[in-house]
Scaffold this active site. Structure first.
Site, PDB file in Angstrom:
ATOM      1  N   HIS A 205     -11.508  31.220  -2.345  1.00 58.61           N
ATOM      2  CA  HIS A 205     -12.673  32.097  -2.316  1.00 58.61           C
ATOM      3  C   HIS A 205     -12.434  33.370  -3.133  1.00 58.61           C
ATOM      4  O   HIS A 205     -11.327  33.899  -3.139  1.00 58.61           O
ATOM      5  CB  HIS A 205     -12.999  32.517  -0.885  1.00 58.61           C
ATOM      6  CG  HIS A 205     -13.602  31.412  -0.068  1.00 58.61           C
ATOM      7  ND1 HIS A 205     -13.257  31.199   1.247  1.00 58.61           N
ATOM      8  CD2 HIS A 205     -14.523  30.470  -0.368  1.00 58.61           C
ATOM      9  CE1 HIS A 205     -13.951  30.176   1.720  1.00 58.61           C
ATOM     10  NE2 HIS A 205     -14.721  29.707   0.759  1.00 58.61           N
TER      11      HIS A 205
ATOM     12  N   GLU B 287     -10.477  35.153   7.027  1.00 57.93           N
ATOM     13  CA  GLU B 287      -9.347  34.817   6.163  1.00 57.93           C
ATOM     14  C   GLU B 287      -8.813  36.072   5.506  1.00 57.93           C
ATOM     15  O   GLU B 287      -9.331  37.173   5.715  1.00 57.93           O
ATOM     16  CB  GLU B 287      -9.745  33.771   5.115  1.00 57.93           C
ATOM     17  CG  GLU B 287     -10.824  34.218   4.160  1.00 57.93           C
ATOM     18  CD  GLU B 287     -11.287  33.087   3.225  1.00 57.93           C
ATOM     19  OE1 GLU B 287     -10.849  31.938   3.386  1.00 57.93           O
ATOM     20  OE2 GLU B 287     -12.094  33.370   2.328  1.00 57.93           O
TER      21      GLU B 287
END
Lengths: 385, 298
Positions: free
Chosen positions: B251, B212
């Site tokens: 995150h 990501e």
């Protein structure tokens, strides 16, 4: 958690870093009084958590008391939500430097970054002329030893007292970084004054969110967030980001929610808010939907693929939320994982048409949002058909 | 052979008496993992799912030698628990803790490196070799996600792993070993550090990387391919392509700062190195079929 400049400078000063004499004002009259007491010229600095305050006109030099009052009134009344102004004595600047300590994730250690050009955006400089940035690593077991601070000061081309003072400030900045569990401690610019002083012109301090439990006085209040929903969700421990589009995301898991965001943009849709109700929040469907509804979304899109966050429990929560909140916008649900057979039954009981494929769910949500935007469209209550 | 964890590994569970510890210890054993002992200070003499519990790791390994430690320990106690495992001679550690303080993550990685140990996590579901063994929390009983096979998987995200693994299985493949490095900005072990293991694993034909935005782990994978360290086919799927700049997407590690860590940059680096990059989960399976052929024919 990013601290406001005045908070960061308070911490800096407590470790012995010189800062300009400060007074914090919350209204124009107080700002004018503070300016008069400090003496002119002085600087009015809006305490908002955004970069580029100078360019945005949020930092102003004033020379008289009426000017201080008028300028402060304009800043408080402006569009940036200014609630506090830091009034500081002006400094007679000779040179400006950049100084920061942050974490280098790849090396898994702290790193000092300095530059002999202060006041610049360090990221722009890193892209433009990286050779101007001096790096000094800080191994965790060693910390920032005095010799490393001297390495940096002399690499900046400083000499004499200025070099010694700057090295001392760097050691103090390291203490700030460690004691506050910081992600970033930055002085930009650091002023070298014409009378030989070294003073922190600005102060940035970002505390690692995972370490906030060690810093009890530091719970971020409303003025650390850009919306009520963002503030309330943070208090609940629900990850939330505010946007201004049509589709409210109520998803589980950071990675999956981020990808749902990507797919919506790909399909030409727009996101009202990012919200995760997975992990420890999987029983908070009612609260999560309440936060989404604050944005008056055209569609609520629920996508999960849960392990511990059981699909059947999440579906029960959604049923509860729909009954209590009676959302007027359609809901698209794609709930998979542990207990999904029961989840599907629960969702069908609500009159929803549960989906199993993320991309299909996204396409349906985007189509419904587009239909709701079309002139004369009246969104269908509760259902997704 | 599998990467990181196999049936021959003796696993100690720290925090075994907690809710998660107890629940997942049962599932780790059901899958075939050799869980030999557990640790919770103050609870020696109890047993969990038939596994004896000790006050300390030192006392546990004196009776039951262990190769690996699985931590179900809250984030603020994780550094201490990792150091305790390393001190007892354990060299493989998995921690699921979500919220390890940043400065402690630095210390954990430094401690692991200084003794040649591997710490996986935090903020991960853990490590699984379907059909064999696992350390962590995977719904291995969902067959359309955790079918044994010959594709290695590395991931920064638990929820996305289910999504992408389901597409791998839908394309007719299965998973050899799946390693969750976790979503933190300073993970205990980075993607590229596992590539030599997948390269050496005769049961892995190709690797899928679920990455990501943020950080440089995907770029390091590209470097490992370019330098010849990793030579098997690799397909990546990267979340956060359209994420707005400066927003942290869930995150801790998922943020673009100063133009660095964009999915665009990562995609370009991986493609330059010869990896395939899927821009939708479904394409991961399709790209694997293009590269490896129809798994039914192999």
């Amino acid at each position: 958690m990013k601290l406001h400049e005045h908070e960061a400078k308070e911490v800096f000063a407590s470790e012995g870093i010189p800062v300009p004499r400060p007074v914090l004002a919350t209204d124009p009259d107080a700002a004018a009084r503070a300016a008069r007491d400090l003496g002119f010229p002085c600087v009015l600095k809006s305490q908002v958590l955004r970069g580029g305050r100078g360019k945005a006109g949020l930092i102003k030099l004033v020379r008289t008391e009426p000017e201080a009052r008028d300028t402060a009134a304009a800043l408080f009344g402006g569009p940036h939500g200014v609630r506090k102004i830091l009034v500081e004595e002006a400094v007679d600047i000779d040179r400006e430097l950049y100084l920061s300590i942050t974490v280098d994730p790849a090396a898994a250690e702290a790193v000092v970054l300095v530059c002999s050009e202060g006041g610049v955006e360090i990221e722009d400089l890193a892209a433009r002329s990286p050779e101007k940035i001096v790096r000094e690593r800080v191994p965790p077991a060693e910390g920032l030893s005095p010799y490393r601070a001297r390495n940096v000061a002399y690499a900046l081309g400083l000499s004499g007292e200025a070099a010694k003072k700057t090295a001392g400030i760097l050691e103090a900045l390291w203490r700030v970084f460690r004691k506050n569990d910081a992600e970033l401690a930055e002085i930009n610019p650091l002023f070298l004054t014409k009378d030989g002083l070294v003073v922190a012109g600005d102060g940035k301090l970002a505390i690692d969110d995972n370490s906030l439990f060690r810093h009890p006085g530091r719970e971020p209040g409303r003025d650390y967030y850009d919306s009520d929903a963002a503030f309330e969700s943070a208090a609940e421990g629900i990850p939330y980001l505010q946007f201004d589009g049509d589709i409210s995301l109520m998803c589980a898991g950071a990675g999956l929610t981020t990808v749902v965001y990507d797919l919506i943009v790909d399909e030409g849709g727009s996101v009202a808010n990012y919200l995760e109700f997975g992990g420890p929040n999987y029983k908070k469907a009612v609260r999560a939907m309440e936060l989404c509804l604050k944005n008056d979304p055209k569609v609520i899109l629920i996508v999960t693929f849960g392990t511990i966050a059981r699909a059947d429990v999440m579906a029960e929560g959604i049923a509860d939320a729909v009954k209590r909140l009676a959302p007027k916008c359609p809901i698209v649900a794609c709930i998979r994982g542990t207990g999904e057979e029961k989840a599907v039954e629960t969702l069908r009981g609500l009159g929803l048409d549960p989906l199993f494929d993320t991309e299909e769910a996204v396409r349906r949500a985007v189509a419904l949002a587009a239909a709701a935007r079309a002139p004369g469209a009246a969104p269908k209550a509760g259902g997704s058909k | 052979m599998s990467v990181f964890i196999d049936r021959s590994d003796r696993v100690l569970v720290q925090g075994i008496t907690g809710g998660e510890g107890t629940f997942w210890t049962k599932h780790m054993r059901d899958l075939g993992t050799d869980v030999t002992a557990g640790v919770t200070p103050g609870k020696e003499g109890q047993s969990v799912e038939g596994v004896p519990v000790y006050h300390t790791v030192r006392r546990a390994v004196a009776e039951h030698p262990a190769d690996a430690a699985m931590l179900f320990v809250p984030p603020r106690f994780t550094k201490d628990a990792v150091l305790e495992a390393l001190d007892a001679g354990i060299r493989k550690v998995v921690t699921i803790a979500d919220g390890i303080p940043l400065h402690e993550a630095l210390e954990i990685r430094a401690a692991a490196r200084s003794c040649g140990a591997r710490v996986v996590g935090g903020n991960t579901s853990g490590v699984i070799s379907p059909g064999r063994a696992m350390m962590g929390m995977f719904p291995y009983w969902i067959e359309r996600v955790y079918r044994p096979g010959r594709i290695g998987v590395m991931t920064r995200s638990g929820s996305l792993t289910n999504e992408v693994a389901a597409m791998i299985v839908r394309a007719g493949f299965g998973v050899s070993s799946l390693l969750g490095v976790g979503g933190d900005s300073v993970p205990g072990t980075r993607f590229a550090e596992f590539l030599p293991d997948f390269q050496a694993d005769p049961e892995t034909d190709a690797v899928v990387v679920i990455g990501e935005l943020g950080g440089t782990m995907e770029e390091e994978v590209a470097e490992a391919i370019e330098s010849g360290t990793f030579r098997k086919p690799l397909v990546a799927f990267l979340g956060g392509r359209n994420a707005p700049k400066g927003k942290r997407m869930g995150h801790a590690g998922a943020i673009v700062t100063g133009g660095k860590g964009t999915v665009e940059g990562k995609t370009a680096a991986l493609r330059r190195a010869g990896a395939a990059v899927a821009d939708r989960p479904r394409l991961v399976g399709e790209l694997l079929r293009e590269i490896l052929g129809d798994p039914a024919q192999i």
